[in-house]
Design an enzyme around this catalytic site. Sequence first.
Site, mmCIF file in Angstrom:
data_model
loop_
_atom_site.group_PDB
_atom_site.id
_atom_site.type_symbol
_atom_site.label_atom_id
_atom_site.label_comp_id
_atom_site.label_asym_id
_atom_site.label_seq_id
_atom_site.Cartn_x
_atom_site.Cartn_y
_atom_site.Cartn_z
ATOM 1 N N HIS A 1 11.102 -37.975 -19.815
ATOM 2 C CA HIS A 1 11.043 -39.387 -19.418
ATOM 3 C C HIS A 1 10.627 -39.485 -17.943
ATOM 4 O O HIS A 1 9.747 -40.255 -17.577
ATOM 5 C CB HIS A 1 12.413 -40.041 -19.646
ATOM 6 C CG HIS A 1 12.603 -41.324 -18.905
ATOM 7 N ND1 HIS A 1 12.884 -41.372 -17.551
ATOM 8 C CD2 HIS A 1 12.530 -42.617 -19.310
ATOM 9 C CE1 HIS A 1 12.973 -42.624 -17.158
ATOM 10 N NE2 HIS A 1 12.770 -43.403 -18.209
ATOM 11 N N ASN A 2 11.264 -38.687 -17.100
ATOM 12 C CA ASN A 2 10.950 -38.746 -15.669
ATOM 13 C C ASN A 2 9.531 -38.252 -15.386
ATOM 14 O O ASN A 2 8.852 -38.798 -14.515
ATOM 15 C CB ASN A 2 11.966 -37.922 -14.867
ATOM 16 C CG ASN A 2 13.297 -38.628 -14.740
ATOM 17 O OD1 ASN A 2 13.664 -39.421 -15.588
ATOM 18 N ND2 ASN A 2 14.033 -38.335 -13.695
ATOM 19 N N LYS B 1 15.388 -36.491 -21.101
ATOM 20 C CA LYS B 1 15.457 -37.290 -19.863
ATOM 21 C C LYS B 1 14.446 -36.751 -18.845
ATOM 22 O O LYS B 1 13.793 -37.518 -18.127
ATOM 23 C CB LYS B 1 16.887 -37.246 -19.287
ATOM 24 C CG LYS B 1 17.035 -37.840 -17.878
ATOM 25 C CD LYS B 1 16.667 -39.312 -17.839
ATOM 26 C CE LYS B 1 17.039 -40.084 -16.612
ATOM 27 N NZ LYS B 1 16.744 -39.625 -15.294
ATOM 28 N N SER C 1 19.170 -43.206 -17.736
ATOM 29 C CA SER C 1 17.997 -43.702 -17.014
ATOM 30 C C SER C 1 18.113 -45.185 -16.717
ATOM 31 O O SER C 1 18.733 -45.932 -17.458
ATOM 32 C CB SER C 1 16.726 -43.473 -17.831
ATOM 33 O OG SER C 1 15.651 -44.074 -17.156
ATOM 34 N N GLU D 1 7.317 -40.959 -16.172
ATOM 35 C CA GLU D 1 7.484 -41.956 -15.098
ATOM 36 C C GLU D 1 6.603 -41.583 -13.891
ATOM 37 O O GLU D 1 5.937 -42.450 -13.310
ATOM 38 C CB GLU D 1 8.969 -41.985 -14.723
ATOM 39 C CG GLU D 1 9.361 -42.891 -13.600
ATOM 40 C CD GLU D 1 10.861 -42.723 -13.265
ATOM 41 O OE1 GLU D 1 11.709 -42.697 -14.187
ATOM 42 O OE2 GLU D 1 11.172 -42.588 -12.066
HETATM 43 P P1 NBP Z 1 24.354 -38.398 -5.648
HETATM 44 O O1 NBP Z 1 23.430 -37.551 -6.439
HETATM 45 O O2 NBP Z 1 23.953 -38.846 -4.306
HETATM 46 O O3 NBP Z 1 25.754 -37.615 -5.534
HETATM 47 C C1 NBP Z 1 26.817 -38.137 -4.769
HETATM 48 C C2 NBP Z 1 28.144 -37.898 -5.465
HETATM 49 O O4 NBP Z 1 28.346 -36.499 -5.692
HETATM 50 C C3 NBP Z 1 29.318 -38.363 -4.630
HETATM 51 O O5 NBP Z 1 30.281 -38.933 -5.475
HETATM 52 C C4 NBP Z 1 29.813 -37.061 -4.004
HETATM 53 O O6 NBP Z 1 31.145 -37.113 -3.606
HETATM 54 C C5 NBP Z 1 29.640 -36.136 -5.168
HETATM 55 N N1 NBP Z 1 29.696 -34.710 -4.835
HETATM 56 C C6 NBP Z 1 28.840 -33.927 -4.156
HETATM 57 BR BR1 NBP Z 1 27.317 -34.509 -3.338
HETATM 58 N N2 NBP Z 1 29.208 -32.654 -4.077
HETATM 59 C C7 NBP Z 1 30.385 -32.614 -4.735
HETATM 60 C C8 NBP Z 1 31.275 -31.564 -5.004
HETATM 61 N N3 NBP Z 1 31.026 -30.325 -4.620
HETATM 62 N N4 NBP Z 1 32.399 -31.864 -5.690
HETATM 63 C C9 NBP Z 1 32.649 -33.117 -6.103
HETATM 64 N N5 NBP Z 1 31.829 -34.160 -5.880
HETATM 65 C C10 NBP Z 1 30.695 -33.909 -5.210
HETATM 66 O O7 NBP Z 1 24.818 -39.678 -6.505
HETATM 67 P P2 NBP Z 1 23.924 -40.673 -7.386
HETATM 68 O O8 NBP Z 1 22.658 -41.056 -6.723
HETATM 69 O O9 NBP Z 1 24.881 -41.727 -7.817
HETATM 70 O O10 NBP Z 1 23.533 -39.797 -8.657
HETATM 71 C C11 NBP Z 1 24.501 -39.194 -9.495
HETATM 72 C C12 NBP Z 1 23.771 -38.366 -10.554
HETATM 73 O O11 NBP Z 1 22.977 -39.245 -11.345
HETATM 74 C C13 NBP Z 1 22.823 -37.324 -9.981
HETATM 75 O O12 NBP Z 1 22.805 -36.201 -10.805
HETATM 76 C C14 NBP Z 1 21.481 -38.006 -10.034
HETATM 77 O O13 NBP Z 1 20.405 -37.095 -10.118
HETATM 78 C C15 NBP Z 1 21.609 -38.812 -11.327
HETATM 79 N N6 NBP Z 1 20.769 -39.999 -11.404
HETATM 80 C C16 NBP Z 1 20.569 -40.785 -10.327
HETATM 81 C C17 NBP Z 1 19.780 -41.922 -10.437
HETATM 82 C C18 NBP Z 1 19.574 -42.839 -9.262
HETATM 83 O O14 NBP Z 1 18.790 -43.780 -9.394
HETATM 84 N N7 NBP Z 1 20.255 -42.617 -8.133
HETATM 85 C C19 NBP Z 1 19.204 -42.245 -11.665
HETATM 86 C C20 NBP Z 1 19.454 -41.439 -12.758
HETATM 87 C C21 NBP Z 1 20.250 -40.319 -12.617
HETATM 88 P P3 NBP Z 1 31.535 -37.548 -2.096
HETATM 89 O O15 NBP Z 1 31.581 -39.035 -2.116
HETATM 90 O O16 NBP Z 1 32.862 -36.941 -1.887
HETATM 91 O O17 NBP Z 1 30.473 -37.000 -1.189
#
Ligand code: NBP
Length: 500
Positions: free
Chosen positions: A207-208, A204, A132, A211
Amino acid sequence: MTEEFSDIGLIGLAVMGQNLALNIADHDFRISVYNRTTSKMEAFVAENPDTPGGIVGAETLELFVQSIAAPRKIIILVQAGKPTDAVIEGLIPLLDEGDIVIDGGNALWTDTIRREKELRAQGLRFVGSGVSGGEEGARFGPSLMPGGAIEAWKEIEPIWHAVAAKVDAATGKQLEGATPGNPVEGGVSCAAYIGPNGAGHYVKMIHNGIEYGDMQMICEVYHLMHGLLGMEAGEIGQIFAKWNEGLLDSFLIEITADILQQTDSATGAPFVDIVLDAAGQKGTGKWTSINALDMGICAPTIAEAVFARCLSAIKEERVAASQLLAGPSAEFSGNKEEFIEVLHDALYCSKICSYAQGFQLMREAQKEYKWTLDFGQIAQIWRGGCIIRAAFLQKITEAYAHNSSLANLLLDPYFNEAVRKAQANWRQAVSAAVNHGIPTPTLSSSLAYYDGYRNARLPQNLLQGQRDYFGAHSYERTDSPRGEFFHLDWPHPERPQTAV
Ligand code: NBP
């Protein structure tokens, strides 16, 4: 030569993955990275050539896996759901017994339970770790909620403690000031082992959910200040900034103050005035609410926060309805300064209820999944790094330190007294909202939760009568032991008679 191997690997170089990888490398761990789209990996490695630990890019999963020291520790930070399964499927044939796969995404905890079981059957270890704090947290210190086999946690523990947010041991305040290459030193880490299989991702999710509640109740207070008191965004922002120095001191109050005082560069208007009032959501609040309904646990504040986003999203329909549906005018005639205090107390009491609901959900889930959750510790690791970080969490930690089997936070002497003192104002805020037609679903439902919880007798005696009448669902009697059920032979509804 072991020094050629990386300490850990990470798959998924979107916002979260890049930032967490840099955080890990800042703490002197060598990290291998892989991304489905290779160009993103190449750009990321090229942009970050000089981290203390070193970042090693891999073009294929095979090279990536081979570059990591055994037992391998591999973090997955890709989109939750099917993409996570796809990555795991690709990894499994490449791994050796005892390797550890860590899902840092926002996985549904039941998926984590399934994945942990499947990987365990293949001799692999699986950790579902809540992360988080968004982008900033991932970069300079998130709150980390790992769940899985305790032996797997022991392997990743040094890295998790190193990269997690740190709080001051005495005050519980987050230690700030980290910069690229210079993480904060000392303090207490906001990472702790939560429990087996899906426990980390469950916590987690809660937590959300909390939030969602926190954000919505802040918005309702803003609505009352703006809609009822006629205050402009900047002035409201100053009030929130002041509140951030007291009982409500928290990340969300702090950023609310900033957001309200931000102006739009294109128009010069307050930023919030040019933002469309239609909220998005990614699902964790919904999951929390569905889980509350599934387990039969009362969590109306969190559910109302989700519904409030749903109602906001049908903007065009609301605009049309606003021309047709009548309501009272929002004209305020009281003392503005006093009413601002009233709102402060309403927010504080509602927040206590919302957290009470979140902790009740965790209490029930631990029974259902046979986890032993340490609620004081969970509050402790939420004090830094995460979106709901707040001074208030220190009081929750203390409440569970006094009584680890506390049935409800409201029963803790500190919170009991806090609500006792502030509730007259809370009631006044909700009354004013109702009387002036300003919707306050989380402030109002929190109050209903409080009143419901503190009432020894609720009207469900009548409801049981109704159920028995139309469906022969039976009822318990006040003068018989619990669990003993009775049925009255009601007259057939189509042939009204005098009931016996
Ligand atoms: P995203 O949730 O937007 O995911 C993008 C990533 O997933 C890219 O690296 C993409 O690769 C990869 N991907 C996908 Br889409 N499909 C794929 C597949 N079939 N095989 C391999 N790679 C694949 O990224 P994020 O916002 O950084 O979040 C990552 C995780 O963390 C998520 O589960 C999210 O819920 C969680 N999270 C996010 C936040 C936040 O604030 N953003 C906070 C806390 C937790 P590519 O580049 O090749 O498309």
